[in-house]
Enzyme design. Structure first.
Site, PDB file in Angstrom:
ATOM      1  N   ASP A  17      14.645   6.802  17.361  1.00 27.78           N
ATOM      2  CA  ASP A  17      13.311   7.390  17.351  1.00 27.78           C
ATOM      3  C   ASP A  17      12.910   7.512  15.892  1.00 27.78           C
ATOM      4  O   ASP A  17      13.536   8.265  15.126  1.00 27.78           O
ATOM      5  CB  ASP A  17      13.351   8.774  18.013  1.00 27.78           C
ATOM      6  N   TYR A  23      -5.354   7.843  17.104  1.00 27.91           N
ATOM      7  CA  TYR A  23      -5.000   6.507  16.619  1.00 27.91           C
ATOM      8  C   TYR A  23      -5.749   6.172  15.333  1.00 27.91           C
ATOM      9  O   TYR A  23      -5.149   5.719  14.346  1.00 27.91           O
ATOM     10  CB  TYR A  23      -5.302   5.463  17.687  1.00 27.91           C
ATOM     11  N   THR A  81       0.004  -8.698  22.789  1.00 28.29           N
ATOM     12  CA  THR A  81       1.399  -8.259  22.862  1.00 28.29           C
ATOM     13  C   THR A  81       1.602  -7.497  24.164  1.00 28.29           C
ATOM     14  O   THR A  81       0.648  -7.211  24.894  1.00 28.29           O
ATOM     15  CB  THR A  81       1.764  -7.331  21.694  1.00 28.29           C
TER      16      THR A  81
END
Length: 252
Positions: free
Chosen positions: A64, A157, A192
């Site tokens: 992580d 974001y 992707t």
């Protein structure tokens, strides 16, 4: 033929799929040792296995990238295998489903900022001393067209990707005396595993992203080729730049 990254070792996050896997494989094909790191240890191992099967040199680690102890352990995997680092790619990232502020709860905000921005801080602090010890190298971070404009993501974001660009500029200024170059890659729409589910759920959005001057969405290898350029001596006079690779999206 001279391999552009011969003798170098790269630590790549988000290497288990998509752009991170493409970057890892292209770096290895150009002679770099690759430490493939991903939250999903299995997919990271698959990337490393593919590189080794192709004649390259790679090890993998699950981590992580927000967790300092897990990152330190992953860094050590590469040190044990290859002895040092010259290159870092901060590529791990997630989306926020374009959630506006009032639809963004604390958990979403902290997760997106954590994976997209905090991780660059955590990982770079862990790897950069080894790059300096090696005599210099490169730090490449995955930003976005959302580093420049709103609309390509939600509140979390867009904030995280603006932050990556600022982080990159300050890093470039502070560590240029140590022969370290820092730059960011700013993709537009790239096909992707992370983006495909959104387009399958909303085909109209795929048509929108395809209506750029290039008349297509990008591919992971488009990003990998740019990452290779920024990691190699071909870009030796480029510092602190966010390189847009969006098929002309920001022109429209």
């Amino acid at each position: 033929m001279t391999l552009k990254l011969a003798g170098r070792t790269a630590f790549v996050t988000g290497a288990g799929s998509g752009m991170g896997r493409a970057i890892s494989r292209r770096f290895a094909a150009e002679g770099a040792n690759v430490v493939a790191v991903d939250l999903n240890a299995e997919t990271a191992a698959e990337t490393a296995a593919a590189i080794n099967a192709e004649g390259g040199a790679s090890v993998s680690a699950g981590a992580d990238v927000r967790d300092r102890e897990q990152v330190a352990a992953a860094v050590q995997v590469g040190l044990d295998a290859f002895g040092g680092y010259t290159t870092l790619v901060n590529n791990a990232g997630i989306f926020d489903n374009q959630a506006p502020l009032l639809e963004t709860d604390d958990a979403l905000w902290e997760r997106v900022i954590g994976v997209n921005l905090l991780s660059a801080y955590v990982v770079t602090k862990a790897v950069l001393p080894h790059i300096i010890a090696a005599g210099g190298g490169t730090v490449i971070s995955t930003a976005s067209v959302a580093s420049f404009v709103a609309g390509s993501g939600g509140a979390a974001y867009t904030t995280s990707k603006h932050g990556i660009l600022g982080f990159t500029k300050q890093l470039a200024l502070d560590y240029a005396p140590h022969n370290v170059r820092a730059n960011a890659i700013c993709p537009g729409a790239i096909d992707t595993g992370l983006t495909r589910p959104f387009w399958e759920a909303d085909p109209a959005s795929l048509e929108l992203f395809s209506a750029v001057p290039a008349k297509r969405v990008g591919e992971a290898d488009d990003i990998a080729r740019l990452a290779l350029f920024l990691a190699s001596d071909d870009s030796s006079f480029i510092y602190g730049t966010g390189v847009v690779i969006d098929g002309g999206f920001l022109l429209t």
